[in-house]
Every structure is written in structure tokens, then in C-alpha cells.
Design an enzyme around this catalytic site. Structure first.
Site, PDB file in Angstrom:
ATOM      1  N   ALA A 327       0.890  -1.347  -0.169  1.00  0.00           N
ATOM      2  CA  ALA A 327       0.098  -0.015   0.069  1.00  0.00           C
ATOM      3  C   ALA A 327       0.975   1.242   0.133  1.00  0.00           C
ATOM      4  O   ALA A 327       1.881   1.439   0.703  1.00  0.00           O
ATOM      5  CB  ALA A 327      -0.845  -0.120   1.273  1.00  0.00           C
ATOM      6  N   GLY A 328       0.502   2.211  -0.757  1.00  0.00           N
ATOM      7  CA  GLY A 328       1.491   3.392  -0.908  1.00  0.00           C
ATOM      8  C   GLY A 328       0.359   4.743  -1.459  1.00  0.00           C
ATOM      9  O   GLY A 328      -0.181   4.346  -2.455  1.00  0.00           O
ATOM     10  N   TYR A 391       7.409  11.689  -0.730  1.00  0.00           N
ATOM     11  CA  TYR A 391       7.404  10.193  -1.171  1.00  0.00           C
ATOM     12  C   TYR A 391       8.717   9.478  -1.282  1.00  0.00           C
ATOM     13  O   TYR A 391       8.970   8.463  -0.694  1.00  0.00           O
ATOM     14  CB  TYR A 391       6.921  10.245  -2.555  1.00  0.00           C
ATOM     15  CG  TYR A 391       6.538   9.094  -3.214  1.00  0.00           C
ATOM     16  CD1 TYR A 391       5.538   8.114  -2.807  1.00  0.00           C
ATOM     17  CD2 TYR A 391       7.472   8.485  -4.054  1.00  0.00           C
ATOM     18  CE1 TYR A 391       5.323   6.801  -3.605  1.00  0.00           C
ATOM     19  CE2 TYR A 391       7.080   7.180  -4.975  1.00  0.00           C
ATOM     20  CZ  TYR A 391       6.265   6.664  -4.727  1.00  0.00           C
ATOM     21  OH  TYR A 391       5.831   5.175  -5.273  1.00  0.00           O
ATOM     22  N   THR A 426       0.577   1.988 -14.587  1.00  0.00           N
ATOM     23  CA  THR A 426      -0.685   1.909 -13.677  1.00  0.00           C
ATOM     24  C   THR A 426      -1.401   3.140 -13.757  1.00  0.00           C
ATOM     25  O   THR A 426      -0.996   4.094 -14.691  1.00  0.00           O
ATOM     26  CB  THR A 426       0.017   1.703 -12.523  1.00  0.00           C
ATOM     27  OG1 THR A 426       0.475   2.741 -11.861  1.00  0.00           O
ATOM     28  CG2 THR A 426       0.586   0.468 -12.094  1.00  0.00           C
TER      29      THR A 426
HETATM   30  P1  NAD Z   1      -2.212   2.537  -6.585  1.00  0.00           P
HETATM   31  O1  NAD Z   1      -2.716   3.645  -6.227  1.00  0.00           O
HETATM   32  O2  NAD Z   1      -2.766   1.933  -7.993  1.00  0.00           O
HETATM   33  O3  NAD Z   1      -2.581   1.340  -5.439  1.00  0.00           O
HETATM   34  C1  NAD Z   1      -2.414   1.549  -4.092  1.00  0.00           C
HETATM   35  C2  NAD Z   1      -3.361   0.642  -3.214  1.00  0.00           C
HETATM   36  O4  NAD Z   1      -2.715   1.039  -2.054  1.00  0.00           O
HETATM   37  C3  NAD Z   1      -4.811   1.284  -3.576  1.00  0.00           C
HETATM   38  O5  NAD Z   1      -5.626   0.364  -3.843  1.00  0.00           O
HETATM   39  C4  NAD Z   1      -5.091   2.016  -2.142  1.00  0.00           C
HETATM   40  O6  NAD Z   1      -6.191   2.219  -1.801  1.00  0.00           O
HETATM   41  C5  NAD Z   1      -4.210   1.325  -1.152  1.00  0.00           C
HETATM   42  N1  NAD Z   1      -3.975   2.132   0.189  1.00  0.00           N
HETATM   43  C6  NAD Z   1      -3.572   3.456  -0.050  1.00  0.00           C
HETATM   44  N2  NAD Z   1      -3.548   3.792   1.294  1.00  0.00           N
HETATM   45  C7  NAD Z   1      -3.999   2.817   2.097  1.00  0.00           C
HETATM   46  C8  NAD Z   1      -4.336   2.897   3.577  1.00  0.00           C
HETATM   47  N3  NAD Z   1      -4.003   3.821   4.397  1.00  0.00           N
HETATM   48  N4  NAD Z   1      -4.606   1.553   3.965  1.00  0.00           N
HETATM   49  C9  NAD Z   1      -5.030   0.679   3.143  1.00  0.00           C
HETATM   50  N5  NAD Z   1      -4.567   0.579   1.714  1.00  0.00           N
HETATM   51  C10 NAD Z   1      -4.282   1.878   1.380  1.00  0.00           C
HETATM   52  O7  NAD Z   1      -0.777   2.302  -6.563  1.00  0.00           O
HETATM   53  P2  NAD Z   1       0.217   1.267  -7.446  1.00  0.00           P
HETATM   54  O8  NAD Z   1       0.825   2.052  -8.354  1.00  0.00           O
HETATM   55  O9  NAD Z   1      -0.324  -0.039  -7.684  1.00  0.00           O
HETATM   56  O10 NAD Z   1       1.323   1.270  -6.388  1.00  0.00           O
HETATM   57  C11 NAD Z   1       1.619   0.213  -5.241  1.00  0.00           C
HETATM   58  C12 NAD Z   1       2.976   0.340  -4.617  1.00  0.00           C
HETATM   59  O11 NAD Z   1       3.861   0.654  -5.466  1.00  0.00           O
HETATM   60  C13 NAD Z   1       2.860   1.779  -3.925  1.00  0.00           C
HETATM   61  O12 NAD Z   1       3.734   1.655  -2.690  1.00  0.00           O
HETATM   62  C14 NAD Z   1       3.793   2.498  -4.739  1.00  0.00           C
HETATM   63  O13 NAD Z   1       4.356   3.703  -4.070  1.00  0.00           O
HETATM   64  C15 NAD Z   1       4.726   1.734  -5.605  1.00  0.00           C
HETATM   65  N6  NAD Z   1       5.296   2.051  -6.564  1.00  0.00           N
HETATM   66  C16 NAD Z   1       4.601   2.417  -7.656  1.00  0.00           C
HETATM   67  C17 NAD Z   1       5.050   2.651  -9.152  1.00  0.00           C
HETATM   68  C18 NAD Z   1       4.419   2.850 -10.412  1.00  0.00           C
HETATM   69  O14 NAD Z   1       5.083   3.044 -11.230  1.00  0.00           O
HETATM   70  N7  NAD Z   1       3.077   2.510 -10.227  1.00  0.00           N
HETATM   71  C19 NAD Z   1       6.561   2.871  -9.062  1.00  0.00           C
HETATM   72  C20 NAD Z   1       7.281   2.895  -8.028  1.00  0.00           C
HETATM   73  C21 NAD Z   1       6.631   2.492  -6.774  1.00  0.00           C
END
Ligand code: NAD
Length: 485
Positions: A327-328, A391, A426
Site C-alpha cells: 500500500a502506498g 514520497y 498503472t
Molecule cells: P495504486 O494507487 O494503484 O494502489 C495502491 C493501493 O494502496 C490502493 O488500492 C489504495 O487504496 C491502497 N492504500 C492506500 N492507502 C491505504 C491505507 N491507508 N490503507 C490500506 N490501503 C491503502 O498504486 P500502485 O501504482 O499500484 O502502487 C503500489 C505500490 O508501488 C505503492 O507503494 C507505490 O508507491 C509503489 N510504486 C509504484 C510505481 C508505479 O510506477 N506505479 C513505481 C514505484 C513504486
């Protein structure tokens, strides 16, 4: 979201145009489907004089159904050694194309083509010995099949017997990182440091690591350094279901990368407990219904979240073998324009909540011996990013958490690792303005963005019981992005 440019380039007309204009040429990557062979062709295995890993690696690859060739095309080195034992070399160092016939029939004159080049460099004990790398790789530079693999095995510099040996072993990183940038066509290159003081867990985790790195599961991982140490790693009964019987918690599982993690881990045999905020309840239900998992609707930032989660896991499963902290959130602003709420929210979701949950699960003994923690960092946590001080701080903190917790939990047999995704296709990256998005997509060795499944497969490997001796690693899933390289 789709990468229209990559689809165009992969069409016949697009390829010709791109070649003529010298534009980025994103290859179609080989990705994993259950039942796939590990590689699209044989492995050419070489070893520096005195290497200790060629024997055991030949044995495990042969047992995995891989066709292993040496530089002379002769019988592979003796199999069945333990990785903790110093073995002799795999055969003459410096295989060459004239002798090694790779996938081609003997005497056919067809140039050799290999699914992977694997080189045991553990025998290199000073800088002059590095010449053996040139002797092996130079004749093979064009012999690797598309989406093939290059893997160099070394000794961690800190575990070397002399400063000269440590120097030479550290030098290996420059070779693999450069090959990752040079070979093209979806070929990836990695360095795997294997402890010289190995145990049975080392051998199992080396096998798990090679199976991951050689397969299509590692499609978007390149230029990485992986360390295999010791730990209570257990080989699965079936490598196509490496998580059978494991209880796995995935946070943020309603969509994006988290949903892909839930799907991949369930495919690999895990019982998945998928968590997300109550507002994402419908999407979360769709994910768990599709994979036969269970859902927990919980906001991780609430004060009672750790105890409620621990109660749920204790009541339903009695334990949790793997925790995936995915989660992030992002709340971007340049620092001068960022209000304190944005700072606090990002640090709390992305970092502090992980610490609170780990504390409660560990205090209550819910993560057993051999358990694994896998966190999601980001290349922003390595390179920093304009507009993302909050972040990047949280994601660098995740790396700090791995560095601190991995040695602290080694005594309990719990491994701690992180993945650091780069540009992944995404909703999050779809919102980036076009020009910056295109730069993010192309500025890596594979000239394309990764898919959520690429991050999920990497998390899956770190979650396998067979990977328990892999700890303290931060593995980038970024196609060897230039950012932070
Ligand atoms: P996303 O926003 O699609 O999904 C994140 C999920 O976390 C969501 O379903 C959201 O509801 C949940 N979430 C947020 N706050 C929460 C809380 N307080 N309690 C419970 N759940 C919670 O994001 P993503 O792109 O799938 O990213 C997932 C992870 O990968 C994150 O940690 C993000 O920082 C990291 N990341 C993503 C990318 C990218 O390119 N998409 C790159 C680097 C890192």
C-alpha cells in the site's frame, strides 16, 4: 494503460521505420506462463579457474531440465556438490563460439545461440584474473537469444579473503551493468553474490534465484546485484507452485501492483489475505473472488489497525508466513508548496504504518521461523524526484527498514527485502503529463515501462520459502532505469 509506441514498433512496418530513424526500439519481453521451460535455449556455462559454483549450478540447472553446455561443448562439470564446498572449475575458462555449438547441431556451421550465458567468477582472486571475463563473454556477445539472460556469480566483497580478491569481485558489477545496457533485444544481465560460508539454505536460495532470473518472471529486472546468504530456505515440492501452503498478506491489493501481487501469489499456490481501505471494498472483493482469497477492509493508518489485523490473522490462520507491504500513496508538491498534511499522509501510509504492523506481528509471534517481509520501495527512494520529497523520503525509509531489520531478524530466520519499481504502467503513471511519461518509459535499457505483473513476479520470488536465504536486498524492477543508476 497501453504503450502504443511499443505496439507500433513491434509491428513489421513500425520496426523498419524505427530502425531507419534510429528511434528507441522496445523489444517484446518474454514473460512467464506456468509450465513454460525456464529458457528458450541452452545455457552456456563458463567458469574462472578455481570457481566454486560451476559444479552445483550445473547440477541444479540440469535437474531443472536446462540443457547446459560448456565452452568446449564437452561433458558438463561434475554435479552434486554443495555450494558451501569449494569446487573446481566447470571446464576450460573462456568458451568460444567455434567450439561451443549452443543450440546448433554439431558440425552444422550454424552460429551458436544460447538462452543464457552463466559465468562462475568466484575463482577470480585479483584484478589480472578479470581478463577471464573478456575471454568468455567477448566471443559470445551476439550469441544470446532475444529475452535471454546473462548471469555472473561472484563472492560478496565483504566475504573475500584479501583486498585484491574483494576488489576483483566488486569489479564484476561494472561488467553486468554494462552488458545489461549493451546486449539489447530484451536480454537482461545480473550479478549474484553467493556467500562462501553457505549452508543447505544457500543452495536452495541460489536455485530459487537462478530459476527466477533465468525465467520470464524477471522480464523487467536488469542490472541488479542479488545477495544469497544463509537461512532456513525450503525447496517446494513443485517449482510451478512455489508458495503452496503459504499464508500471505498483501496490503493495497484492490488495484494496480497490489492486485497483480495477489493474483501472482495465488497462482503460485498461496492463500492470500488481501487488504485495502473500506472505500475500495468492491474492487478488493473482485480481486479475492477471482483468486479464492480473503479480504480485509482496513485503513492502515488508523490507531487500532495493527491489532485488528493481527487478531484477524491469528483467528483465521494462526500465522502469516509472508507480509507484502505494498500500500502506498503519493501527494506531490515541491517542498516550498507542500502543506504538512501531504507530508504526514505519505510518510504515515508508506513507512510508519509498516513499522507499526511489523512490530505487532513480530511481538505476537505471528511471523514464524522462515517468514518473509517484502516491502515496496521505489526508484524515487534511490534517486530522489522533483516534487516528491515526501514520497522519496518514505521510500528511502523503506530501504533503511530493510537494511536495519534484515540483520536484526536473521536470528529468527525471517528474511526482509524490498523491490524498487521504476516506471510501471498503472493509473498512477497514466496521470503523468505526456512528455515526462514518455521520458520515464524510454529512459531504461528495455526502452519501455514495466507491467504490474513484473513487480508482482519479483515480489513472488522473494516470498518463496525457497528464497529465505535471500535477505537484505533491494531489487529494482525498472528495466535498468537511468534514474539513480
Ligand atoms: P495504486 O494507487 O494503484 O494502489 C495502491 C493501493 O494502496 C490502493 O488500492 C489504495 O487504496 C491502497 N492504500 C492506500 N492507502 C491505504 C491505507 N491507508 N490503507 C490500506 N490501503 C491503502 O498504486 P500502485 O501504482 O499500484 O502502487 C503500489 C505500490 O508501488 C505503492 O507503494 C507505490 O508507491 C509503489 N510504486 C509504484 C510505481 C508505479 O510506477 N506505479 C513505481 C514505484 C513504486
Amino acid at each position: 494503460m497501453t504503450d502504443r509506441y511499443a505496439s507500433f514498433v513491434q509491428s513489421g512496418a513500425g520496426r523498419a521505420l524505427v530502425k531507419r530513424l534510429g528511434l528507441p526500439d522496445p523489444p517484446r519481453l518474454r514473460r512467464h506462463t506456468p509450465g513454460d521451460p525456464l529458457l528458450p535455449g541452452p545455457v552456456l556455462l563458463g567458469a574462472a579457474t578455481g570457481g566454486r559454483l560451476a559444479g552445483p549450478v550445473t547440477a541444479l540447472l540440469t535437474a531443472a531440465g536446462v540443457d547446459v553446455r560448456t565452452g568446449t561443448g564437452a561433458t558438463p562439470p561434475a554435479a552434486g556438490h554443495d555450494v558451501s564446498v569449494a569446487d573446481g572449475p566447470a571446464g576450460p575458462a573462456g568458451g568460444d563460439e567455434r567450439a561451443g555449438n549452443g543450440g546448433a547441431p554439431a558440425g552444422s556451421g550454424t552460429p551458436a545461440r544460447f538462452g543464457a550465458l552463466v559465468y562462475d567468477a568466484t575463482g577470480i582472486t585479483d584484478s589480472t584474473g578479470l581478463r577471464q571475463l573478456y575471454d568468455f563473454f567477448h566471443p559470445q556477445a551476439r550469441s544470446v537469444l532475444p529475452s535471454g539472460r546473462v548471469i555472473v556469480l561472484g563472492t560478496p566483497p565483504a566475504g573475500c579473503g584479501s583486498p585484491r580478491e574483494a576488489t576483483a569481485q566488486r569489479a564484476l558489477e561494472g561488467l553486468t551493468r554494462s552488458i545489461g545496457k549493451e546486449f539489447g533485444r530484451g536480454v537482461t544481465a545480473q550479478l549474484v553474490y553467493v556467500t562462501p560460508d553457505g549452508d543447505a539454505g544457500t543452495a536452495t536460495s541460489l536455485e530459487a534465484t537462478l530459476r527466477f532470473l533465468l525465467s520470464g518472471r524477471s522480464a523487467y529486472v536488469s542490472g541488479q546485484v542479488v545477495r544469497v546468504g544463509t537461512g532456513p530456505a525450503a525447496a517446494p515440492a513443485d517449482w510451478d507452485r512455489p508458495l503452496a501452503g503459504q499464508v500471505v498478506l498483501v496490503t493495497g491489493a484492490a488495484r494496480g501492483i497490489g492486485a497483480a501481487v495477489a493474483r501472482v501469489l495465488a497462482r503460485d499456490g498461496a492463500q492470500v489475505v488481501a487488504l485495502d481501505v473500506p472505500a475500495a471494498g468492491d474492487a478488493l472483493a473482485a480481486v479475492v473472488n477471482a483468486i479464492g482469497g480473503t479480504a480485509v477492509q482496513l485503513d492502515l493508518t488508523t490507531a487500532d489497525a495493527p491489532t485488528r489485523l493481527a487478531d484477524h490473522l491469528a483467528d483465521r490462520h494462526g500465522r502469516v508466513d509472508v507480509v507484502v507491504h505494498n500500500a502506498g500513496i503519493t501527494r506531490d508538491r515541491t517542498l516550498g508548496r507542500m502543506d504538512a498534511d501531504r507530508w504526514d499522509a505519505v510518510l504515515d501510509v508508506n513507512l510508519s504504518s509498516q513499522e507499526r504492523i511489523n512490530d505487532v506481528l513480530l511481538e505476537r509471534g505471528l511471523i514464524p521461523q522462515g517468514g518473509r517481509l517484502v516491502a515496496v520501495s521505489s526508484i524515487a527512494g534511490i534517486a530522489g524526484n522533483r516534487g516528491q520529497t515526501n514520497y522519496a523520503t518514505s521510500k528511502a525509509g523503506v530501504i533503511g527498514l530493510v537494511d536495519a531489520l534484515a540483520p536484526a531478524l536473521a536470528g529468527r530466520g525471517i528474511s526482509v527485502n524490498a523491490v524498487a519499481p521504476g516506471f510501471i504502467e498503472t493509473r498512477l503513471t497514466a496521470r503523468i503529463p505526456l512528455v515526462i511519461r514518455e521520458a520515464g518509459r524510454r529512459m531504461n535499457s528495455l526502452a519501455q515501462g514495466g507491467l504490474p505483473v513484473d513487480v508482482a513476479e519479483t515480489i513472488g520470488w522473494l516470498a518463496w520459502p525457497a528464497s529465505a536465504a535471500v535477505s537484505g536486498n533491494v531489487v529494482r524492477v525498472c528495466g535498468q532505469s537511468l534514474l539513480g543508476a
